[in-house]
Design a protein around this motif. Structure first.
Motif, mmCIF file in Angstrom:
data_model
loop_
_atom_site.group_PDB
_atom_site.id
_atom_site.type_symbol
_atom_site.label_atom_id
_atom_site.label_comp_id
_atom_site.label_asym_id
_atom_site.label_seq_id
_atom_site.Cartn_x
_atom_site.Cartn_y
_atom_site.Cartn_z
ATOM 1 N N ALA A 1 0.833 -1.204 0.000
ATOM 2 C CA ALA A 1 0.000 0.000 0.000
ATOM 3 C C ALA A 1 0.862 1.246 0.000
ATOM 4 O O ALA A 1 1.963 1.267 0.559
ATOM 5 C CB ALA A 1 -0.905 0.020 1.228
ATOM 6 N N GLN A 2 0.340 2.281 -0.613
ATOM 7 C CA GLN A 2 0.914 3.616 -0.486
ATOM 8 C C GLN A 2 0.247 4.247 0.731
ATOM 9 O O GLN A 2 -0.986 4.222 0.848
ATOM 10 C CB GLN A 2 0.602 4.428 -1.735
ATOM 11 N N VAL A 3 1.020 4.764 1.668
ATOM 12 C CA VAL A 3 0.430 5.490 2.787
ATOM 13 C C VAL A 3 0.313 6.942 2.346
ATOM 14 O O VAL A 3 1.296 7.586 2.003
ATOM 15 C CB VAL A 3 1.264 5.343 4.074
ATOM 16 N N PHE A 4 -0.924 7.412 2.326
ATOM 17 C CA PHE A 4 -1.259 8.714 1.760
ATOM 18 C C PHE A 4 -1.790 9.619 2.873
ATOM 19 O O PHE A 4 -2.840 9.340 3.453
ATOM 20 C CB PHE A 4 -2.317 8.511 0.665
ATOM 21 N N SER A 5 -1.056 10.679 3.188
ATOM 22 C CA SER A 5 -1.474 11.624 4.216
ATOM 23 C C SER A 5 -2.612 12.489 3.699
ATOM 24 O O SER A 5 -2.566 12.979 2.567
ATOM 25 C CB SER A 5 -0.294 12.508 4.626
ATOM 26 N N LEU A 6 -3.618 12.702 4.530
ATOM 27 C CA LEU A 6 -4.752 13.547 4.160
ATOM 28 C C LEU A 6 -4.672 14.940 4.789
ATOM 29 O O LEU A 6 -5.545 15.770 4.563
ATOM 30 C CB LEU A 6 -6.062 12.858 4.548
ATOM 31 N N TRP A 7 -3.617 15.195 5.554
ATOM 32 C CA TRP A 7 -3.476 16.473 6.234
ATOM 33 C C TRP A 7 -3.496 17.639 5.254
ATOM 34 O O TRP A 7 -4.157 18.655 5.478
ATOM 35 C CB TRP A 7 -2.188 16.483 7.061
ATOM 36 N N SER A 8 -2.760 17.514 4.164
ATOM 37 C CA SER A 8 -2.709 18.629 3.211
ATOM 38 C C SER A 8 -4.066 18.868 2.550
ATOM 39 O O SER A 8 -4.418 20.005 2.234
ATOM 40 C CB SER A 8 -1.630 18.415 2.150
ATOM 41 N N LEU A 9 -4.850 17.803 2.362
ATOM 42 C CA LEU A 9 -6.199 17.979 1.802
ATOM 43 C C LEU A 9 -7.082 18.762 2.763
ATOM 44 O O LEU A 9 -7.850 19.637 2.347
ATOM 45 C CB LEU A 9 -6.843 16.635 1.492
ATOM 46 N N LEU A 10 -6.978 18.438 4.048
ATOM 47 C CA LEU A 10 -7.749 19.162 5.052
ATOM 48 C C LEU A 10 -7.371 20.641 5.031
ATOM 49 O O LEU A 10 -8.236 21.521 4.997
ATOM 50 C CB LEU A 10 -7.514 18.571 6.440
ATOM 51 N N ARG A 11 -6.085 20.924 5.024
ATOM 52 C CA ARG A 11 -5.615 22.308 5.011
ATOM 53 C C ARG A 11 -6.071 23.041 3.752
ATOM 54 O O ARG A 11 -6.570 24.169 3.811
ATOM 55 C CB ARG A 11 -4.094 22.345 5.131
ATOM 56 N N VAL B 1 -9.635 11.470 9.208
ATOM 57 C CA VAL B 1 -8.647 10.410 8.994
ATOM 58 C C VAL B 1 -7.308 11.068 8.660
ATOM 59 O O VAL B 1 -7.206 11.776 7.656
ATOM 60 C CB VAL B 1 -9.077 9.474 7.831
ATOM 61 N N PRO B 2 -6.275 10.847 9.487
ATOM 62 C CA PRO B 2 -4.996 11.501 9.210
ATOM 63 C C PRO B 2 -4.283 10.953 7.972
ATOM 64 O O PRO B 2 -3.631 11.699 7.249
ATOM 65 C CB PRO B 2 -4.168 11.265 10.464
ATOM 66 N N ASP B 3 -4.410 9.654 7.732
ATOM 67 C CA ASP B 3 -3.790 9.046 6.557
ATOM 68 C C ASP B 3 -4.523 7.757 6.208
ATOM 69 O O ASP B 3 -5.242 7.209 7.039
ATOM 70 C CB ASP B 3 -2.291 8.766 6.774
ATOM 71 N N VAL B 4 -4.347 7.322 4.971
ATOM 72 C CA VAL B 4 -4.957 6.073 4.523
ATOM 73 C C VAL B 4 -3.891 5.199 3.875
ATOM 74 O O VAL B 4 -2.890 5.687 3.360
ATOM 75 C CB VAL B 4 -6.115 6.302 3.517
ATOM 76 N N GLY C 1 -8.468 3.339 6.439
ATOM 77 C CA GLY C 1 -7.981 4.275 7.449
ATOM 78 C C GLY C 1 -8.741 4.174 8.750
ATOM 79 O O GLY C 1 -9.778 3.528 8.841
ATOM 80 N N VAL C 2 -8.198 4.833 9.774
ATOM 81 C CA VAL C 2 -8.826 4.898 11.089
ATOM 82 C C VAL C 2 -9.286 6.331 11.310
ATOM 83 O O VAL C 2 -8.508 7.278 11.187
ATOM 84 C CB VAL C 2 -7.845 4.466 12.201
ATOM 85 N N SER C 3 -10.555 6.466 11.625
ATOM 86 C CA SER C 3 -11.196 7.764 11.777
ATOM 87 C C SER C 3 -11.562 8.010 13.235
ATOM 88 O O SER C 3 -11.941 7.097 13.961
ATOM 89 C CB SER C 3 -12.478 7.771 10.939
#
Length: 145
Positions: free
Chosen positions: A78-88, A107-110, A123-125
């Motif tokens: 799996a690619q671990v993909f951070s969602l932080w930048s999307l939130l920002r 979800v911080p990352d998936v 991911g864990v939410s």
């Protein structure tokens, strides 16, 4: 729910058509081009000092990692993909498409795979410190922004 049942649910989602409008289905939320399903949900933490919340967070992350290892056997690492930048970016006014917008809010990352024309994200939410943890799976044809 068991890991075997999680795998069955993921396989069913991959073959299920996407609806024309956003709404709640028998297994989760769906919309044009995506399905989001809660594979497992913890209890809430209204009277918690933080210790139990940390243990449950560790448990949900371990469950995600175990399921990711099995899915990795199917589709590769799996690619671990951070969602932080999307939130920002969304908070700064950029339009982030669903399901990525709603995921980035909790979800911080998936762990992310591309298989048979779909993205599968795991991911864990947790929406807030008092609210439950959820092990989520997303099946979508919408590319991550």
């Amino acid at each position: 729910m068991t890991t075997a049942r999680h795998l069955v649910t993921i396989d069913q989602l991959r073959s299920r058509p996407f609806p024309g409008r956003r709404g709640r289905s028998d297994v989760g939320d769906s919309g044009p081009g995506y399905h989001i399903v809660e594979l497992a949900t913890s209890e809430e933490f209204w009277e918690d000092d933080g210790t139990r919340r940390e243990l449950v967070a560790d448990q949900y992350e371990a469950e995600r990692d175990a399921l990711a290892a099995l899915l990795g056997g199917r589709w590769g690492q799996a690619q671990v993909f951070s969602l932080w930048s999307l939130l920002r970016r969304g908070m700064e006014g950029e339009e982030i498409p669903e399901p990525w917008s709603v995921l980035s809010g909790s979800v911080p990352d998936v762990h992310l795979w591309r298989a048979d024309g779909h993205w599968i994200a795991l991911g864990v939410s947790q929406w807030d410190k008092e609210l439950p943890f959820q092990l989520l799976v997303v099946v979508t044809e919408i590319d991550p922004p």
